[in-house]
Every structure is written in C-alpha cells, then in structure tokens.
Scaffold this motif. Structure first.
Motif, PDB file in Angstrom:
ATOM      1  N   THR A 244       6.217  17.666  -8.227  1.00 10.45           N
ATOM      2  CA  THR A 244       6.686  18.549  -9.291  1.00 10.45           C
ATOM      3  C   THR A 244       7.088  17.731 -10.510  1.00 10.45           C
ATOM      4  OG1 THR A 244       7.489  20.160  -7.689  1.00 10.45           O
ATOM      5  CG2 THR A 244       8.420  20.279  -9.906  1.00 10.45           C
ATOM      6  N   ALA A 245       6.704  18.175 -11.693  1.00 12.80           N
ATOM      7  CA  ALA A 245       7.040  17.450 -12.923  1.00 12.80           C
ATOM      8  C   ALA A 245       8.529  17.613 -13.231  1.00 12.80           C
ATOM      9  CB  ALA A 245       6.212  17.968 -14.095  1.00 12.80           C
ATOM     10  N   ALA A 246       9.158  16.524 -13.694  1.00 15.84           N
ATOM     11  CA  ALA A 246      10.505  16.595 -14.242  1.00 15.84           C
ATOM     12  C   ALA A 246      10.383  16.996 -15.713  1.00 15.84           C
ATOM     13  CB  ALA A 246      11.217  15.259 -14.100  1.00 15.84           C
ATOM     14  N   ILE A 247      11.130  18.016 -16.139  1.00 15.68           N
ATOM     15  CA  ILE A 247      11.000  18.595 -17.473  1.00 15.68           C
ATOM     16  C   ILE A 247      11.894  17.858 -18.480  1.00 15.68           C
ATOM     17  CG2 ILE A 247      11.151  20.715 -18.831  1.00 15.68           C
ATOM     18  CD1 ILE A 247       9.047  20.721 -16.582  1.00 15.68           C
ATOM     19  N   GLY A 248      11.325  17.555 -19.657  1.00 15.78           N
ATOM     20  CA  GLY A 248      12.072  16.859 -20.692  1.00 15.78           C
ATOM     21  C   GLY A 248      13.310  17.626 -21.129  1.00 15.78           C
ATOM     22  N   GLY A 249      14.365  16.877 -21.492  1.00 13.60           N
ATOM     23  CA  GLY A 249      15.617  17.495 -21.917  1.00 13.60           C
ATOM     24  C   GLY A 249      15.471  18.243 -23.233  1.00 13.60           C
ATOM     25  N   GLY A 250      16.272  19.297 -23.413  1.00 10.26           N
ATOM     26  CA  GLY A 250      16.217  20.094 -24.629  1.00 10.26           C
ATOM     27  C   GLY A 250      16.890  19.387 -25.799  1.00 10.26           C
ATOM     28  N   GLY A 251      16.311  19.543 -26.995  1.00  9.07           N
ATOM     29  CA  GLY A 251      16.885  18.941 -28.187  1.00  9.07           C
ATOM     30  C   GLY A 251      18.173  19.634 -28.606  1.00  9.07           C
ATOM     31  N   GLY A 252      19.091  18.875 -29.239  1.00  4.58           N
ATOM     32  CA  GLY A 252      20.322  19.444 -29.749  1.00  4.58           C
ATOM     33  C   GLY A 252      20.059  20.373 -30.926  1.00  4.58           C
ATOM     34  N   GLY A 253      20.875  21.411 -31.083  1.00  6.58           N
ATOM     35  CA  GLY A 253      20.667  22.397 -32.129  1.00  6.58           C
ATOM     36  C   GLY A 253      21.094  21.917 -33.505  1.00  6.58           C
ATOM     37  N   THR A 254      20.562  22.552 -34.550  1.00  7.66           N
ATOM     38  CA  THR A 254      20.950  22.274 -35.920  1.00  7.66           C
ATOM     39  C   THR A 254      22.081  23.222 -36.339  1.00  7.66           C
ATOM     40  OG1 THR A 254      20.089  21.986 -38.172  1.00  7.66           O
ATOM     41  CG2 THR A 254      19.238  23.846 -36.916  1.00  7.66           C
ATOM     42  N   PHE A 255      22.588  23.069 -37.528  1.00  6.10           N
ATOM     43  CA  PHE A 255      23.696  23.874 -38.061  1.00  6.10           C
ATOM     44  C   PHE A 255      23.416  25.373 -37.906  1.00  6.10           C
ATOM     45  CE2 PHE A 255      26.037  25.439 -41.967  1.00  6.10           C
ATOM     46  CZ  PHE A 255      27.311  25.177 -41.468  1.00  6.10           C
ATOM     47  N   HIS A 256      24.341  26.077 -37.284  1.00  7.40           N
ATOM     48  CA  HIS A 256      24.259  27.532 -37.086  1.00  7.40           C
ATOM     49  C   HIS A 256      23.185  27.944 -36.074  1.00  7.40           C
ATOM     50  CE1 HIS A 256      26.288  28.952 -41.107  1.00  7.40           C
ATOM     51  NE2 HIS A 256      27.141  28.389 -40.260  1.00  7.40           N
ATOM     52  N   GLU A 257      22.576  26.998 -35.377  1.00  9.05           N
ATOM     53  CA  GLU A 257      21.486  27.352 -34.465  1.00  9.05           C
ATOM     54  C   GLU A 257      21.761  26.839 -33.052  1.00  9.05           C
ATOM     55  OE1 GLU A 257      19.110  29.322 -35.179  1.00  9.05           O
ATOM     56  OE2 GLU A 257      19.467  29.439 -37.351  1.00  9.05           O
ATOM     57  N   ALA A 258      21.132  27.514 -32.094  1.00 10.11           N
ATOM     58  CA  ALA A 258      21.260  27.124 -30.691  1.00 10.11           C
ATOM     59  C   ALA A 258      20.450  25.869 -30.403  1.00 10.11           C
ATOM     60  CB  ALA A 258      20.788  28.262 -29.805  1.00 10.11           C
ATOM     61  N   GLY A 259      20.800  25.202 -29.315  1.00  6.74           N
ATOM     62  CA  GLY A 259      19.983  24.098 -28.831  1.00  6.74           C
ATOM     63  C   GLY A 259      18.736  24.618 -28.138  1.00  6.74           C
ATOM     64  N   SER A 260      17.885  23.679 -27.710  1.00  4.49           N
ATOM     65  CA  SER A 260      16.634  24.048 -27.030  1.00  4.49           C
ATOM     66  C   SER A 260      16.792  23.928 -25.522  1.00  4.49           C
ATOM     67  CB  SER A 260      15.496  23.148 -27.499  1.00  4.49           C
ATOM     68  OG  SER A 260      15.252  23.307 -28.879  1.00  4.49           O
ATOM     69  N   SER A 261      16.094  24.798 -24.806  1.00 12.66           N
ATOM     70  CA  SER A 261      16.086  24.708 -23.350  1.00 12.66           C
ATOM     71  C   SER A 261      15.210  23.529 -22.914  1.00 12.66           C
ATOM     72  CB  SER A 261      15.576  26.002 -22.746  1.00 12.66           C
ATOM     73  OG  SER A 261      14.249  26.266 -23.190  1.00 12.66           O
ATOM     74  N   GLY A 262      15.424  23.071 -21.689  1.00 11.89           N
ATOM     75  CA  GLY A 262      14.649  21.944 -21.175  1.00 11.89           C
ATOM     76  C   GLY A 262      15.092  21.608 -19.774  1.00 11.89           C
ATOM     77  N   GLY A 263      14.888  20.346 -19.356  1.00 12.12           N
ATOM     78  CA  GLY A 263      15.385  19.929 -18.048  1.00 12.12           C
ATOM     79  C   GLY A 263      16.860  20.249 -17.930  1.00 12.12           C
ATOM     80  N   SER A 264      17.643  19.760 -18.916  1.00 11.55           N
ATOM     81  CA  SER A 264      18.977  20.293 -19.209  1.00 11.55           C
ATOM     82  C   SER A 264      18.947  20.770 -20.651  1.00 11.55           C
ATOM     83  CB  SER A 264      20.054  19.215 -19.038  1.00 11.55           C
ATOM     84  OG  SER A 264      20.382  19.022 -17.681  1.00 11.55           O
ATOM     85  N   GLY A 265      19.725  21.830 -20.985  1.00  8.25           N
ATOM     86  CA  GLY A 265      19.689  22.410 -22.315  1.00  8.25           C
ATOM     87  C   GLY A 265      20.431  21.578 -23.346  1.00  8.25           C
ATOM     88  N   GLY A 266      19.975  21.637 -24.606  1.00  9.97           N
ATOM     89  CA  GLY A 266      20.659  20.960 -25.697  1.00  9.97           C
ATOM     90  C   GLY A 266      21.869  21.761 -26.159  1.00  9.97           C
ATOM     91  N   GLY A 267      22.871  21.064 -26.730  1.00  9.65           N
ATOM     92  CA  GLY A 267      24.042  21.729 -27.265  1.00  9.65           C
ATOM     93  C   GLY A 267      23.727  22.426 -28.578  1.00  9.65           C
ATOM     94  N   SER A 268      24.426  23.540 -28.873  1.00  9.06           N
ATOM     95  CA  SER A 268      24.165  24.266 -30.117  1.00  9.06           C
ATOM     96  C   SER A 268      24.830  23.564 -31.297  1.00  9.06           C
ATOM     97  CB  SER A 268      24.653  25.710 -30.011  1.00  9.06           C
ATOM     98  OG  SER A 268      26.068  25.757 -29.898  1.00  9.06           O
ATOM     99  N   GLY A 269      24.310  23.863 -32.513  1.00 13.55           N
ATOM    100  CA  GLY A 269      24.835  23.251 -33.718  1.00 13.55           C
ATOM    101  C   GLY A 269      26.165  23.842 -34.151  1.00 13.55           C
TER     102      GLY A 269
END
Length: 426
Positions: A244-269
């Motif tokens: 099974t592939a390990a999924i890349g981590g989600g990028g952190g969010g920008t100002f006023h925006e949510a982070g991206s989902s991924g292996g672990s989710g990114g924090g929101s801006g």
C-alpha cells in the motif's frame, strides 16, 4: 612390474593397473591418491560435489561445492583464494557488518567473515554474496540506489535491515519474510508571501508485517517533501512494490484558508475560523489543527502520525498564547528506527512523521508553534521575537513549519521532509 599405458591418450584420461589409478595430464601419467584431481585450463564439464580441479593456467586449485541451492567451483588455493576486491592474498577478510561487504568487483569464491553477526560470506558473483551461519545459509540481497543495509538486535533477535533514503531497488535471491515500514514525504508549510500560514502535515505511515517476498526485484520510491508557499504543497507518496502506498502529507493552509488533506492533514491558515480540519488518511496519519475563530486566531499545526495538530488560539494583545504545535509522530517502532539510525530521537525514544508547527505572533516571553517529535519543522513568530519557519527533517516525513508576511517582512515557511522506507527480516 611394467605397466602398459594406452597409446594416444587425451588429457584427463584415467588408467587402472595393479590396483592403482593413473590420470593423464597431457604430458605424463600421474598416480592418483585420495580425491582425484582434474587438471587443465578449463573446468571439467560434468563435475560432482567434492571434485577437485587444478587450473594449470592460473595455478589455482578449485573445489566443486554444492550448498543446496546452487553449485559452483570455489577456489581454495592460489590466486583465486582471495577475499573481497583485494585479489592478492588467500586469507579471509573481516568486515564489521553485512553493509560493509563490497558490492562490485568481487572474485567468485572470495571469502569474508562478518564480525558483527559471526557469519561467513562467499562471493557467488561479482556483486552477490551468500551468507553462512550455524543455522544454515542464505543469499544476501542486492541493493541499488539510495539503499543501505545492516543488522540490529531487538528483544534478543538479530534482524537484517535495509534503509532507503532515496529511490532504489531491493533484490532478494531467495524468498524471505520481511516487515516493511513506508513513510511518505511531509507537506510544506503555508505562509510564504501571506500572513499566518499553517504547518504542513506529516507524511503517511504504512506498516506491513510478515510480508512474503519471493526472489526478484522490488522498487522502492521515496517521496519528496512538499514545497513551502502561500499554501504549502503536499508531499509525494512513497511506494514499495506490492505494498500500500504511503500518502504524502497535506500542505499547510494560507491566510483565511484551510490546510490540505493528505497522509496527515495540514494546519489551517491564520484567522481561518469556521474551516473544518484538514483530514489525515485513515490508518496513516491524523488531522491538521484549525485556527482560532477570531480575527486574532493563530494558524493551526500540521497533523502527525501519532496525534492531530494543535489548533491555534487567540494571540492578540499579550501575544503570549495561541501556539499551535504540530502533531507528534509515531514511536511504535522506536527500537527499529534506532537500529537503522532513522527518524528523530527525543529523550531516548525514536519518532517518525511529526507535523509542522503553525505560525503565530508572539511576545518576548512566548514560545512558538513547535514541530511534532519525528522531524516536524517549527512555525515562524514575528512580534517581539522573530524567526522563520523551519523545514521538516529529511527522511522523517516531517511537515514544514508555517511562515508569515508581517509589516512587509517575510518570515519564511519550511518545506516538508522527505520520506523513508525500511525493511527487516531474520
């Protein structure tokens, strides 16, 4: 008593008379004693285990050896009785571990002794060794690209391991049963060119125990960390053939925006009230943190393999609260990580895949959003103290710390850390 030998004999012919066997070497008839020795510049065409052959061109005596899985002529004296790549003496070279065996240029039949595991190694080809121990023999695998191999002991069991820090191949020559640990690249922190970016999520972690690997070649692809940006980019997947592939981590969010989902989710801006947490992949990681639901809400921390990222708090006024740490990484395989010198060590425990810390505005007495254990980068801070966000640590899958642009000054975000692939077997 006179012996009448055959006329016009060929080299290798034998003749028995008066209870004695003689072998013709191309010039004279030689009496045999003990095991017959064939002579000539070419090996006998149909040898049996235990046969001897003297190579008249090199002055080397060979023994025909059968180890149960392969048969070969092994040099036991003269120039072929060499070790490793030195090609000069007939003694056995010692090496500290399997990883130290030469991987090219070896002489077939070369012998080596592994002091760390008390095994002998026999060169089966120029780059392929067979290992011998009191419990039997096994063919050592061939590793290419970014892989290294070694041994470590856990709970009284000695394991062979391979560590891939970049792409490569793994080729076992006999079937083995291996545990496999796959870590994807971490997400990049947000906040480059904008105010208040979230921390990057850690790369996903996949563990597969007791996997049957047949003889053949397996491809190891180690994911890169995501780049930092206004919104951080996701890390790349890590893969190993058949797993099974390990999924890349989600990028952190920008100002006023949510982070991206991924292996672990990114924090929101920053100031991102109302956004749902960016999701981690089930079984591989955790959600990112969210910003406080006010106009002074610091950014969220990226999720880690062991825990979700912290949500940002209110950081206006005193600027001493609101630090959003990255989620802690996984320490489930601490002994394995230590044995392979992989991951991050904290107070004697080894971690992988920590989330990146979110950015914030802090006073002189305040800390900062710190990265989770396991290579997560720290978030930036920019009020009474100033610091850039930091990158996730290479080959941990850690997320990058968030950055921010404040009063015209850029405090950079950090990129995600690259991934890792480990295998172990007995």
């Amino acid at each position: 008593m006179a012996i009448n030998f055959p006329n016009s004999p060929s080299s290798g012919d034998t003749h028995t008379a008066a209870g004695q066997t003689f072998t013709y070497d191309g010039t004279v008839w030689n009496p045999q004693s003990g095991t017959p020795v064939s002579t000539g510049i070419s090996a006998p065409s149909s040898p049996s285990p235990g046969d001897l052959w003297f190579d008249t061109s090199s002055g080397t005596l060979y023994f025909y050896y059968a180890d149960g899985s392969s048969n070969q002529w092994v040099g036991v004296s003269g120039p072929a009785g060499t070790n490793g790549t030195d090609g000069a003496d007939a003694t056995v070279t010692t090496y500290a571990g399997i990883a130290n065996l030469p991987t090219s240029g070896n002489t077939v039949g070369a012998l080596a002794f592994i002091t760390g595991t008390e095994q002998f190694a026999l060169a089966k080809s120029t780059n392929h060794w067979v290992l011998f121990s009191k419990d039997g023999s096994t063919d050592a695998p061939t590793i290419t690209g970014g892989g290294t191999q070694g041994t470590y002991t856990e709970g009284g069991v000695t394991y062979n391991f391979v560590k891939f820090t970049s792409n490569g191949t793994f080729t076992p020559y006999v079937a083995i049963t291996a545990d496999i640990l796959i870590v994807a690249g971490g997400g990049g922190g947000g906040g480059t060119g904008v105010n208040g970016g979230g921390g990057g999520g850690a790369g996903g972690v996949v563990y597969a125990s007791s996997q049957s690997l047949t003889a053949g070649t397996y491809n190891a692809v180690v994911g890169d960390g995501g780049a930092a940006g206004a919104a951080g980019s996701n890390g790349s997947n890590s893969t190993f053939t058949g797993q099974t592939a390990a999924i890349g981590g989600g990028g952190g969010g920008t100002f006023h925006e949510a982070g991206s989902s991924g292996g672990s989710g990114g924090g929101s801006g920053r100031d991102g009230g109302g956004h749902a947490a960016a999701a981690g992949t089930s079984g591989q990681g955790n959600d990112g943190g969210i910003a406080d639901r006010t106009s002074c809400g610091s950014a969220g921390g990226g999720g880690g393999a062991g825990a979700a990222g912290s949500s940002g708090g209110y950081d206006c006024g005193s600027y001493t609260t609101g630090m959003a740490d990255g989620g802690i990484g996984s320490s489930t395989h601490s002994a394995w990580l230590q044995g392979a010198s992989a991951g991050e060590e904290v107070s004697g425990t080894w971690y992988i895949a920590g989330g990146g810390g979110g950015s914030m505005e802090t006073g002189a007495a305040a800390g900062r959003g710190v990265g989770g254990h396991g290579g997560g980068g720290d978030g930036s801070h920019s009020m009474s103290t100033y610091a850039d966000g930091t990158a996730g640590t290479a080959n941990t899958g850690g997320g990058g710390g968030g950055g921010q642009l404040r009063n015209g000054t850029q405090y950079t975000a950090g990129a995600g850390g690259s991934g890792l692939i480990l295998l172990r077997w007995t």
